[in-house]
Design a protein around this motif. Structure first.
Motif, PDB file in Angstrom:
ATOM      1  N   ILE A  26      -2.066   3.075  11.032  1.00 19.17           N
ATOM      2  CA  ILE A  26      -2.428   1.752  10.507  1.00 19.17           C
ATOM      3  C   ILE A  26      -3.070   0.889  11.607  1.00 19.17           C
ATOM      4  N   LYS A  29      -6.703   1.928  11.904  1.00 22.04           N
ATOM      5  CA  LYS A  29      -7.367   1.675  10.616  1.00 22.04           C
ATOM      6  C   LYS A  29      -7.635   0.175  10.469  1.00 22.04           C
ATOM      7  N   THR A 115       9.359   5.082   6.806  1.00 21.02           N
ATOM      8  CA  THR A 115       8.454   5.578   5.758  1.00 21.02           C
ATOM      9  C   THR A 115       8.946   6.917   5.225  1.00 21.02           C
ATOM     10  N   SER A 138       3.811  18.080  11.098  1.00 19.48           N
ATOM     11  CA  SER A 138       3.808  17.895  12.552  1.00 19.48           C
ATOM     12  C   SER A 138       3.380  16.494  12.971  1.00 19.48           C
ATOM     13  N   GLY A 139       3.124  15.611  11.992  1.00 17.57           N
ATOM     14  CA  GLY A 139       2.662  14.256  12.323  1.00 17.57           C
ATOM     15  C   GLY A 139       3.812  13.286  12.545  1.00 17.57           C
ATOM     16  N   GLY A 140       3.440  12.020  12.771  1.00 20.45           N
ATOM     17  CA  GLY A 140       4.442  10.992  13.036  1.00 20.45           C
ATOM     18  C   GLY A 140       5.468  10.901  11.919  1.00 20.45           C
ATOM     19  N   GLY A 142       5.780  13.133   9.323  1.00 25.44           N
ATOM     20  CA  GLY A 142       6.264  14.470   8.957  1.00 25.44           C
ATOM     21  C   GLY A 142       7.401  14.971   9.830  1.00 25.44           C
ATOM     22  N   THR A 159       3.172  21.823   5.595  1.00 27.65           N
ATOM     23  CA  THR A 159       1.838  22.274   5.990  1.00 27.65           C
ATOM     24  C   THR A 159       1.550  21.756   7.398  1.00 27.65           C
ATOM     25  N   SER A 161      -0.831  23.362  11.292  1.00 26.34           N
ATOM     26  CA  SER A 161      -1.592  24.506  11.805  1.00 26.34           C
ATOM     27  C   SER A 161      -0.733  25.265  12.817  1.00 26.34           C
ATOM     28  N   LYS A 163      -0.571  25.954  15.908  1.00 30.15           N
ATOM     29  CA  LYS A 163      -0.067  25.474  17.207  1.00 30.15           C
ATOM     30  C   LYS A 163       1.257  24.696  17.049  1.00 30.15           C
ATOM     31  N   THR A 197       0.870  13.008   2.632  1.00 26.03           N
ATOM     32  CA  THR A 197       0.429  12.204   3.782  1.00 26.03           C
ATOM     33  C   THR A 197      -1.067  12.371   4.011  1.00 26.03           C
ATOM     34  N   LEU A 198      -1.743  13.079   3.085  1.00 25.90           N
ATOM     35  CA  LEU A 198      -3.150  13.442   3.308  1.00 25.90           C
ATOM     36  C   LEU A 198      -4.094  12.848   2.280  1.00 25.90           C
ATOM     37  N   ASN A 287      -6.236  12.634  14.148  1.00 22.10           N
ATOM     38  CA  ASN A 287      -5.396  13.185  13.063  1.00 22.10           C
ATOM     39  C   ASN A 287      -4.727  14.489  13.479  1.00 22.10           C
ATOM     40  N   HIS A 288      -4.673  14.784  14.769  1.00 23.65           N
ATOM     41  CA  HIS A 288      -4.064  16.042  15.214  1.00 23.65           C
ATOM     42  C   HIS A 288      -3.025  15.833  16.309  1.00 23.65           C
ATOM     43  N   SER A 289      -2.462  14.631  16.392  1.00 29.06           N
ATOM     44  CA  SER A 289      -1.415  14.443  17.403  1.00 29.06           C
ATOM     45  C   SER A 289      -0.131  15.122  16.924  1.00 29.06           C
TER      46      SER A 289
HETATM   47  N1  LIG Z   1       2.175   3.889   3.085  1.00 28.64           N
HETATM   48  C1  LIG Z   1       2.772   3.631   4.244  1.00 28.64           C
HETATM   49  O1  LIG Z   1       3.607   2.723   4.332  1.00 28.64           O
HETATM   50  C2  LIG Z   1       2.458   4.491   5.456  1.00 28.64           C
HETATM   51  C3  LIG Z   1       3.344   4.525   6.533  1.00 28.64           C
HETATM   52  C4  LIG Z   1       3.071   5.384   7.604  1.00 28.64           C
HETATM   53  C5  LIG Z   1       1.911   6.151   7.602  1.00 28.64           C
HETATM   54  N2  LIG Z   1       1.043   6.059   6.559  1.00 28.64           N
HETATM   55  C6  LIG Z   1      -0.174   6.894   6.539  1.00 28.64           C
HETATM   56  O2  LIG Z   1       0.233   8.257   6.420  1.00 28.64           O
HETATM   57  C7  LIG Z   1      -0.689   9.117   7.081  1.00 28.64           C
HETATM   58  C8  LIG Z   1       0.082  10.041   8.019  1.00 28.64           C
HETATM   59  O3  LIG Z   1       0.642   9.267   9.079  1.00 28.64           O
HETATM   60  P1  LIG Z   1       1.197   9.994  10.376  1.00 28.64           P
HETATM   61  O4  LIG Z   1       1.580   8.918  11.329  1.00 28.64           O
HETATM   62  O5  LIG Z   1       2.196  11.027  10.023  1.00 28.64           O
HETATM   63  O6  LIG Z   1      -0.157  10.729  10.874  1.00 28.64           O
HETATM   64  P2  LIG Z   1      -0.419  11.561  12.183  1.00 28.64           P
HETATM   65  O7  LIG Z   1       0.764  11.522  13.085  1.00 28.64           O
HETATM   66  O8  LIG Z   1      -1.718  11.113  12.724  1.00 28.64           O
HETATM   67  O9  LIG Z   1      -0.603  13.065  11.626  1.00 28.64           O
HETATM   68  C9  LIG Z   1      -1.085  14.010  12.515  1.00 28.64           C
HETATM   69  C10 LIG Z   1      -0.705  15.416  12.048  1.00 28.64           C
HETATM   70  O10 LIG Z   1      -1.360  15.740  10.835  1.00 28.64           O
HETATM   71  C11 LIG Z   1      -1.600  17.152  10.815  1.00 28.64           C
HETATM   72  N3  LIG Z   1      -2.712  17.434   9.920  1.00 28.64           N
HETATM   73  C12 LIG Z   1      -3.986  16.959  10.036  1.00 28.64           C
HETATM   74  N4  LIG Z   1      -4.719  17.413   8.988  1.00 28.64           N
HETATM   75  C13 LIG Z   1      -3.887  18.191   8.222  1.00 28.64           C
HETATM   76  C14 LIG Z   1      -4.049  18.916   7.000  1.00 28.64           C
HETATM   77  N5  LIG Z   1      -5.224  18.944   6.349  1.00 28.64           N
HETATM   78  N6  LIG Z   1      -2.984  19.554   6.501  1.00 28.64           N
HETATM   79  C15 LIG Z   1      -1.781  19.513   7.129  1.00 28.64           C
HETATM   80  N7  LIG Z   1      -1.558  18.847   8.293  1.00 28.64           N
HETATM   81  C16 LIG Z   1      -2.608  18.185   8.812  1.00 28.64           C
HETATM   82  C17 LIG Z   1      -1.918  17.479  12.261  1.00 28.64           C
HETATM   83  O11 LIG Z   1      -1.547  18.814  12.532  1.00 28.64           O
HETATM   84  P3  LIG Z   1      -2.625  19.811  13.244  1.00 28.64           P
HETATM   85  O12 LIG Z   1      -2.894  19.199  14.603  1.00 28.64           O
HETATM   86  O13 LIG Z   1      -1.878  21.100  13.298  1.00 28.64           O
HETATM   87  O14 LIG Z   1      -3.855  19.819  12.403  1.00 28.64           O
HETATM   88  C18 LIG Z   1      -1.087  16.465  13.068  1.00 28.64           C
HETATM   89  O15 LIG Z   1       0.070  17.021  13.642  1.00 28.64           O
HETATM   90  C19 LIG Z   1      -1.693   8.199   7.788  1.00 28.64           C
HETATM   91  O16 LIG Z   1      -2.864   8.121   7.001  1.00 28.64           O
HETATM   92  C20 LIG Z   1      -0.995   6.837   7.816  1.00 28.64           C
HETATM   93  O17 LIG Z   1      -1.880   5.743   7.826  1.00 28.64           O
HETATM   94  C21 LIG Z   1       1.293   5.253   5.484  1.00 28.64           C
END
Ligand SMILES: NC(=O)c1ccc[n+]([C@@H]2O[C@H](COP(=O)([O-])OP(=O)(O)OC[C@H]3O[C@@H](n4cnc5c(N)ncnc54)[C@H](OP(=O)(O)O)[C@@H]3O)[C@@H](O)[C@H]2O)c1
Length: 297
Positions: A26, A29, A115, A138-140, A142, A159, A161, A163, A197-198, A287-289
């Protein structure tokens, strides 16, 4: 780095000396202007909505918190965020920082973890024994969602990748789909709950692998173009959610951290400086942290 005055606090607020904050998508963004319709703010805007630090002042009506308390929070979404040495936080959004975690580990938690909690339980109504698919495990969000769902007795499919396979297994994933080489539609069926989350095509395709009777999909990235049409005349449920910060929720999460049932996964820790914030946004925007990017004061 701009010099700002120390924020005034209201009667039900505390002033926190920030020890660490963390980056969420966010932040960049908003910086890019993607969320202008939701937040029509005047500049200057201080980004950042995660904080871990120490209370240095309490409002006149604050009864549960005192100077010196180590706390963490997802403050209200205002234009005076947490990329700053001092930040004001409403008292009902605070939780005690677990003693066994550092300020950096604590700062990674509030937004992403609340969240994950609200998506799984408040809205997703996850039941023990159900199967949940967590996209981008693997994301924040997830990395916390896996641990919360697993500790609640769910079967967890994610889901990511290759690594990240070892990491997500360690966090409790029972099954992993490598999104770069496999399709969820070829591998899965009868999923009770999907955490999206996608968005986009990922959200739309997930309806076909959901249990036709119990299937729910909770999205944290908004409703896709064809979602209404896809679920029309089915029993599938869909909800798009936006985190509601909640100190009680966060305290429950803190208690799980104290019991070592949940931990923060940190991609990188950077010092508070203009260059570091730029770098931190660049890492997050790939998007790959892996887990969270943290800023240390
Ligand atoms: N509605 C709400 O209140 C709220 C709250 C929090 C977050 N969000 C939104 O939710 C989304 C996710 O947030 P986040 O913080 O978790 O993001 P993030 O930490 O940036 O997610 C990164 C992870 O996503 C994986 N990834 C990327 N593309 C992928 C795909 N096609 N399939 C599966 N995994 C994939 C990557 O793995 P690889 O490196 O292996 O590709 C990486 O580990 C964001 O858009 C954020 O703005 C919304």
């Amino acid at each position: 780095m701009a010099t700002l005055t120390i924020p005034e606090i209201g009667p039900k607020q505390v002033l926190v000396e920030v020890k660490a904050t963390s980056i969420n998508p966010i932040d960049w963004k908003l910086r890019e202007g993607y969320l202008k319709q939701m937040f029509d703010w005047q500049f200057p805007i201080v980004l950042g909505w995660d904080v871990a630090g120490v209370i240095i002042k309490v409002g006149t009506e604050v009864t549960d918190w005192k100077i010196g308390d180590e706390v963490f929070a997802r403050p209200d979404t205002t234009r005076k965020g947490t990329y700053a040495q001092f930040t004001a936080v409403d008292d009902n959004l605070l939780a005690h920082k677990p003693k066994n975690v550092s300020f950096e580990e604590a700062a990674a938690v509030p937004l992403a973890r609340e969240t994950a909690f609200q998506a799984l339980f408040t809205h997703g109504k996850l039941q023990s024994g159900e199967t949940v698919l967590i996209q981008a495990g693997s994301g924040g969000v997830g990395t916390y969602a896996i641990q919360l769902a697993k500790s609640f007795g769910a079967k967890v499919i994610i889901t990511t990748s290759e690594k990240h396979f070892d990491l997500v297994k360690d966090l409790g994933a029972d099954e992993i789909i490598d999104y770069r080489t496999e399709k969820i539609t070829d591998k899965l069926k009868d999923i009770d709950l999907v955490i999206d989350t996608l968005g986009g095509i990922n959200q739309e395709e997930a309806f076909s692998i959901m249990n036709p009777k119990t299937g729910r999909q909770i999205s944290i990235v908004g409703e896709s173009e064809n979602t209404k049409e896809i679920i029309k005349d089915t029993n599938l449920q869909f909800e798009s959610i936006w985190l509601q910060p909640n100190g009680d929720n966060l305290q429950k999460i803190a208690d799980l951290m104290t019991q070592n049932k949940v931990k923060s996964i940190i991609d990188s820790v950077l010092p508070f400086s203009k260059d570091s914030i730029v770098k931190a946004h660049q890492i997050s925007a790939t998007n790959h942290s892996t887990g969270k990017v943290v800023i240390k004061f």
